[in-house]
Design a protein around this motif. Structure first.
Motif, short mmCIF file in Angstrom:
data_model
loop_
_atom_site.label_atom_id
_atom_site.label_comp_id
_atom_site.label_asym_id
_atom_site.label_seq_id
_atom_site.Cartn_x
_atom_site.Cartn_y
_atom_site.Cartn_z
N LEU A 20 2.31 -27.09 -2.46
CA LEU A 20 2.01 -28.52 -2.42
C LEU A 20 1.16 -28.84 -1.19
CD1 LEU A 20 2.46 -31.30 -3.70
CD2 LEU A 20 4.59 -31.44 -2.40
N ARG A 21 1.55 -28.31 -0.05
CA ARG A 21 0.81 -28.57 1.19
C ARG A 21 -0.60 -27.98 1.12
NH1 ARG A 21 -0.14 -32.41 3.52
NH2 ARG A 21 -1.74 -31.82 4.94
N LYS A 22 -0.71 -26.77 0.54
CA LYS A 22 -2.04 -26.17 0.38
C LYS A 22 -2.92 -27.05 -0.50
CE LYS A 22 -2.71 -21.90 -0.71
NZ LYS A 22 -2.62 -20.50 -1.20
N PHE A 23 -2.36 -27.56 -1.59
CA PHE A 23 -3.14 -28.42 -2.47
C PHE A 23 -3.55 -29.70 -1.75
CE2 PHE A 23 -3.69 -31.74 -5.65
CZ PHE A 23 -4.68 -31.17 -6.42
N LEU A 24 -2.64 -30.28 -0.99
CA LEU A 24 -2.97 -31.51 -0.27
C LEU A 24 -4.06 -31.25 0.78
CD1 LEU A 24 0.55 -33.12 0.14
CD2 LEU A 24 -1.30 -33.83 -1.39
N ASN A 25 -4.00 -30.12 1.47
CA ASN A 25 -5.07 -29.77 2.41
C ASN A 25 -6.40 -29.62 1.69
OD1 ASN A 25 -3.75 -29.79 4.88
ND2 ASN A 25 -3.08 -27.67 4.69
N PHE A 26 -6.38 -28.95 0.54
CA PHE A 26 -7.58 -28.81 -0.28
C PHE A 26 -8.13 -30.19 -0.65
CE2 PHE A 26 -9.14 -29.28 -4.58
CZ PHE A 26 -10.29 -28.50 -4.54
N SER A 27 -7.24 -31.06 -1.11
CA SER A 27 -7.64 -32.39 -1.56
C SER A 27 -8.24 -33.21 -0.42
CB SER A 27 -6.42 -33.11 -2.15
OG SER A 27 -6.79 -34.38 -2.61
N GLU A 28 -7.61 -33.15 0.74
CA GLU A 28 -8.12 -33.90 1.89
C GLU A 28 -9.50 -33.40 2.31
OE1 GLU A 28 -4.88 -33.35 4.62
OE2 GLU A 28 -3.58 -34.70 3.49
N SER A 29 -9.69 -32.10 2.31
CA SER A 29 -11.00 -31.52 2.66
C SER A 29 -12.06 -31.89 1.64
CB SER A 29 -10.90 -30.00 2.76
OG SER A 29 -10.08 -29.63 3.83
N ALA A 30 -11.69 -31.86 0.37
CA ALA A 30 -12.65 -32.20 -0.69
C ALA A 30 -13.12 -33.64 -0.56
CB ALA A 30 -12.02 -31.96 -2.06
N ALA A 31 -12.21 -34.55 -0.24
CA ALA A 31 -12.59 -35.96 -0.06
C ALA A 31 -13.57 -36.11 1.09
CB ALA A 31 -11.34 -36.81 0.18
N ARG A 32 -13.26 -35.46 2.20
CA ARG A 32 -14.14 -35.56 3.37
C ARG A 32 -15.53 -34.98 3.07
NH1 ARG A 32 -9.12 -34.04 5.96
NH2 ARG A 32 -8.25 -35.91 6.94
N GLU A 33 -15.57 -33.93 2.27
CA GLU A 33 -16.86 -33.31 1.93
C GLU A 33 -17.79 -34.24 1.17
OE1 GLU A 33 -16.39 -29.49 0.01
OE2 GLU A 33 -15.17 -28.74 1.66
N VAL A 34 -17.22 -35.19 0.42
CA VAL A 34 -18.07 -36.14 -0.31
C VAL A 34 -18.23 -37.46 0.45
CG1 VAL A 34 -17.60 -35.14 -2.58
CG2 VAL A 34 -16.20 -37.05 -1.76
N GLY A 35 -17.72 -37.49 1.69
CA GLY A 35 -17.98 -38.64 2.56
C GLY A 35 -16.97 -39.77 2.51
#
Length: 132
Positions: A20-35
């Motif tokens: 769950l934490r890995k997925f949330l980290n992935f999700s947070e990074s993906a959001a930042r990558e699109v600004g």
């Protein structure tokens, strides 16, 4: 007397929290990558994923995001300034508004949703691989 939990239960719960934490980290990074911020992504998803309609009231969104109404209104304001969402009159209740995605918000959410689905499928593939 209650039987103590087995080591397997702790392993299972620990693995679940880890994934769950890995997925949330992935999700947070993906959001930042699109600004956008992770919270802005969560708001866009809560709006588009609201059952039976593509808009929601600030109060409904606050519940979905598990934040205060005041914090949600601030998040909506920031997303509105970025032209990700807009407010419209609520035809069912003139005392409130509905928040909808703009075309810009929809495009960003679709892009993020595609990569999130890929990540979920990858996780499921790995889970199946581990079971064999």
């Amino acid at each position: 007397m209650k039987k103590p939990l087995s080591k397997d239960v702790y392993i299972y719960l620990s693995e679940f929290r880890y994934q769950l934490r890995k997925f949330l980290n992935f999700s947070e990074s993906a959001a930042r990558e699109v600004g956008i911020t992770p919270q802005q992504h969560q708001l866009l998803l809560a709006i588009m994923g609201f059952p039976n309609r593509n808009a929601a009231t600030p109060r409904e969104l606050a519940e979905r995001l598990q934040i205060t109404h005041h914090s949600c209104v601030g998040l909506i304001d920031r997303c509105e300034q970025l032209e990700l969402v807009h407010r419209k009159k609520n035809p069912a209740d003139g005392r409130s508004v509905l928040v909808e995605l703009t075309s810009k918000g929809e495009k960003i959410l679709e892009r993020l949703s595609e990569v999130h689905l890929e990540e979920i499928n990858r996780i499921q593939f790995l889970k199946k691989f581990d079971e064999n």
